[in-house]
Design a protein around this motif. Sequence first.
Motif, PDB file in Angstrom:
ATOM      1  N   UNK A  73       0.843  -1.201   0.000  1.00 35.09           N
ATOM      2  CA  UNK A  73       0.000   0.000   0.000  1.00 35.09           C
ATOM      3  C   UNK A  73       0.876   1.248   0.000  1.00 35.09           C
ATOM      4  N   UNK A  74       0.615   2.171  -0.918  1.00 35.47           N
ATOM      5  CA  UNK A  74       1.457   3.367  -0.996  1.00 35.47           C
ATOM      6  C   UNK A  74       1.287   4.246   0.243  1.00 35.47           C
ATOM      7  N   UNK A  75       2.399   4.890   0.644  1.00 36.76           N
ATOM      8  CA  UNK A  75       2.325   5.842   1.752  1.00 36.76           C
ATOM      9  C   UNK A  75       1.509   7.048   1.325  1.00 36.76           C
ATOM     10  N   UNK A  76       1.674   7.451   0.067  1.00 40.92           N
ATOM     11  CA  UNK A  76       0.890   8.571  -0.453  1.00 40.92           C
ATOM     12  C   UNK A  76       0.867   8.510  -1.979  1.00 40.92           C
ATOM     13  N   UNK A  77      -0.042   9.244  -2.564  1.00 40.44           N
ATOM     14  CA  UNK A  77      -0.108   9.348  -4.020  1.00 40.44           C
ATOM     15  C   UNK A  77      -0.026  10.822  -4.402  1.00 40.44           C
ATOM     16  N   UNK A  78       0.556  11.085  -5.548  1.00 38.67           N
ATOM     17  CA  UNK A  78       0.631  12.450  -6.072  1.00 38.67           C
ATOM     18  C   UNK A  78       0.173  12.425  -7.524  1.00 38.67           C
ATOM     19  N   UNK A  79      -0.839  13.215  -7.810  1.00 41.92           N
ATOM     20  CA  UNK A  79      -1.300  13.351  -9.189  1.00 41.92           C
ATOM     21  C   UNK A  79      -0.727  14.652  -9.748  1.00 41.92           C
ATOM     22  N   UNK A  80       0.019  14.534 -10.839  1.00 43.35           N
ATOM     23  CA  UNK A  80       0.767  15.666 -11.389  1.00 43.35           C
ATOM     24  C   UNK A  80       0.305  15.964 -12.810  1.00 43.35           C
ATOM     25  N   UNK A  81       0.066  17.232 -13.099  1.00 39.54           N
ATOM     26  CA  UNK A  81      -0.248  17.660 -14.456  1.00 39.54           C
ATOM     27  C   UNK A  81       0.851  18.591 -14.955  1.00 39.54           C
ATOM     28  N   UNK A  82       1.154  18.527 -16.243  1.00 39.75           N
ATOM     29  CA  UNK A  82       2.034  19.510 -16.879  1.00 39.75           C
ATOM     30  C   UNK A  82       1.425  19.924 -18.209  1.00 39.75           C
ATOM     31  N   UNK A  92     -13.377  22.478 -29.222  1.00 34.15           N
ATOM     32  CA  UNK A  92     -13.933  21.161 -28.946  1.00 34.15           C
ATOM     33  C   UNK A  92     -12.876  20.085 -28.758  1.00 34.15           C
ATOM     34  N   UNK A  93     -11.607  20.421 -28.997  1.00 33.75           N
ATOM     35  CA  UNK A  93     -10.521  19.437 -28.821  1.00 33.75           C
ATOM     36  C   UNK A  93      -9.568  19.905 -27.729  1.00 33.75           C
ATOM     37  N   UNK A  94      -8.852  21.020 -27.980  1.00 29.83           N
ATOM     38  CA  UNK A  94      -7.820  21.469 -27.050  1.00 29.83           C
ATOM     39  C   UNK A  94      -7.550  22.959 -27.283  1.00 29.83           C
ATOM     40  N   UNK A  95      -7.417  23.714 -26.210  1.00 32.30           N
ATOM     41  CA  UNK A  95      -7.226  25.149 -26.305  1.00 32.30           C
ATOM     42  C   UNK A  95      -5.791  25.598 -26.479  1.00 32.30           C
ATOM     43  N   UNK A  96      -4.849  24.649 -26.445  1.00 34.85           N
ATOM     44  CA  UNK A  96      -3.435  24.972 -26.624  1.00 34.85           C
ATOM     45  C   UNK A  96      -2.884  24.202 -27.812  1.00 34.85           C
ATOM     46  N   UNK A  97      -1.663  24.554 -28.224  1.00 37.80           N
ATOM     47  CA  UNK A  97      -1.003  23.768 -29.271  1.00 37.80           C
ATOM     48  C   UNK A  97      -0.251  22.588 -28.679  1.00 37.80           C
ATOM     49  N   UNK A  98      -0.211  22.515 -27.340  1.00 41.08           N
ATOM     50  CA  UNK A  98       0.380  21.365 -26.636  1.00 41.08           C
ATOM     51  C   UNK A  98      -0.720  20.558 -25.963  1.00 41.08           C
ATOM     52  N   UNK A  99      -0.442  19.297 -25.739  1.00 38.56           N
ATOM     53  CA  UNK A  99      -1.369  18.380 -25.069  1.00 38.56           C
ATOM     54  C   UNK A  99      -1.036  18.355 -23.576  1.00 38.56           C
ATOM     55  N   UNK A 100      -2.045  18.444 -22.731  1.00 43.99           N
ATOM     56  CA  UNK A 100      -1.777  18.348 -21.296  1.00 43.99           C
ATOM     57  C   UNK A 100      -1.413  16.911 -20.934  1.00 43.99           C
ATOM     58  N   UNK A 101      -0.425  16.780 -20.045  1.00 42.55           N
ATOM     59  CA  UNK A 101      -0.005  15.473 -19.529  1.00 42.55           C
ATOM     60  C   UNK A 101      -0.427  15.375 -18.069  1.00 42.55           C
ATOM     61  N   UNK A 102      -0.813  14.196 -17.636  1.00 41.06           N
ATOM     62  CA  UNK A 102      -1.194  14.001 -16.239  1.00 41.06           C
ATOM     63  C   UNK A 102      -0.878  12.567 -15.835  1.00 41.06           C
ATOM     64  N   UNK A 103      -0.246  12.418 -14.689  1.00 41.13           N
ATOM     65  CA  UNK A 103       0.130  11.072 -14.223  1.00 41.13           C
ATOM     66  C   UNK A 103      -0.039  11.004 -12.712  1.00 41.13           C
ATOM     67  N   UNK A 104      -0.345   9.812 -12.225  1.00 36.77           N
ATOM     68  CA  UNK A 104      -0.441   9.581 -10.783  1.00 36.77           C
ATOM     69  C   UNK A 104       0.730   8.731 -10.347  1.00 36.77           C
ATOM     70  N   UNK A 105       1.409   9.186  -9.293  1.00 37.14           N
ATOM     71  CA  UNK A 105       2.587   8.497  -8.763  1.00 37.14           C
ATOM     72  C   UNK A 105       2.286   7.930  -7.387  1.00 37.14           C
ATOM     73  N   UNK A 106       2.668   6.674  -7.166  1.00 36.39           N
ATOM     74  CA  UNK A 106       2.583   6.041  -5.846  1.00 36.39           C
ATOM     75  C   UNK A 106       3.927   6.201  -5.140  1.00 36.39           C
ATOM     76  N   UNK A 107       3.922   6.729  -3.937  1.00 36.90           N
ATOM     77  CA  UNK A 107       5.123   6.791  -3.111  1.00 36.90           C
ATOM     78  C   UNK A 107       5.020   5.732  -2.027  1.00 36.90           C
TER      79      UNK A 107
END
Length: 402
Positions: free
Chosen positions: A16-25, A386-401
């Motif tokens: 069981x993870x001590x904590x989780x962190x969800x990160x967006x860039x 209707x798709x994306x407001x930037x020319x880059x795609x947002x990234x998002x990941x969840x990390x288990x510590x």
Amino acid sequence: MFLSRPWKSLPNTQTAPRSTIKVMSWNLLAQCLIRSNLFPTSSKALKTSHREPMIHAEILSHSADIMCMQEVDRLEKLSPILEQAGYSSAYATGPGKQHGCLIAYKQNKYNRVDELVIEYDKQEVREDSSHPAARIGSSRVTKNIGFMVALAEAGADHQGVIVATTHLFWHPAFTYERTRQAGILIREVLNFRQSMKLDHWPCIIAGDFNFTPDDPAYSLLVGDPLTEVQSQRLHMSRVIHITIDPTVPPATKKADDEEGDGSEADPDRVINNSRVATSSDGLLSDLELTSLFINGVKLRSAYDEGQRAQRDNGTSGDLYTFGDRVSSPPTRLGAHEPMWSSYTHYWKTTLDYIFFVDTPEHNINVAGYLNPHRTADMEAGLPQIGICGSDHVSLCAELFLS
């Protein structure tokens, strides 16, 4: 309002993870940089009245604990949206720039302990020269920055995380300068952590690095040796720009500091306003660059590990990676980064990453990630209503510590 994407959860083999962190860039595409000739298929999606609601909605949809954003302007519109959603934020910008980097974090989860801005143009990379410019070892003035914060967990000040974001110099031909900047970033993040005696805190380093996974800087960040092709790219870009040496004869009238400059629409553009570097300029050799990155840590990539795990698990039905696009060996680190993280009418590439560094006390594993956009959904060229407001795609990941 924007096209949502499925979340990919990975099987957890850890305790069981001590904590989780969800990160967006996400690189938001600063409104001050938009030129309609660079985005001929985006039409109304370039107007703030259409773009901003899409961007704000997508930011909040991730419900991330920590968010790293680049090309952030119009703070007077974004800040209230973040505050209302329960986020605190810190913002920094390079000298004279109208856009900057922002790190936001959930107020009920973290307290900010400290922050640091580093100007790559002023950072020294060698001590063996009496000449200040040679100690800096830069090929051009870029006004780019790295920005980092130390976040303590609410209610547990001895636990926390170092978060850094950056937007490295954009011009495709300046490989050496970007590699120098990446090496300085990791060095300074580790120095920042050490200066506060927080070596047991993991680090998250996310942003728009403006290099692809087969770039020298990517390989050095993740601990891979340079290939012959990468060494050649570094060699070709060891120049001294007119911003470093004003005696260089100017070849063009227009400055090329910003990505939005129409003069720079061609990504294969040669390096202008520059001369070949000499030994007295202090630019780092391949060996010296490599030593800048050798500091006891290797960065790990959330998407490279997450998508690699999906493929290894045999659940890669809708998996499209950088390695598939460029025929990169699947064993090479970076091969499983997203196929695209920026997709416009004129240029399509992978430039954005969520890296992390674990510690002996904390093992980090990727628990899940947001699926990148499918190529077919971006074919008209971003930004797109209707798709994306930037020319880059947002990234998002969840990390288990653990």
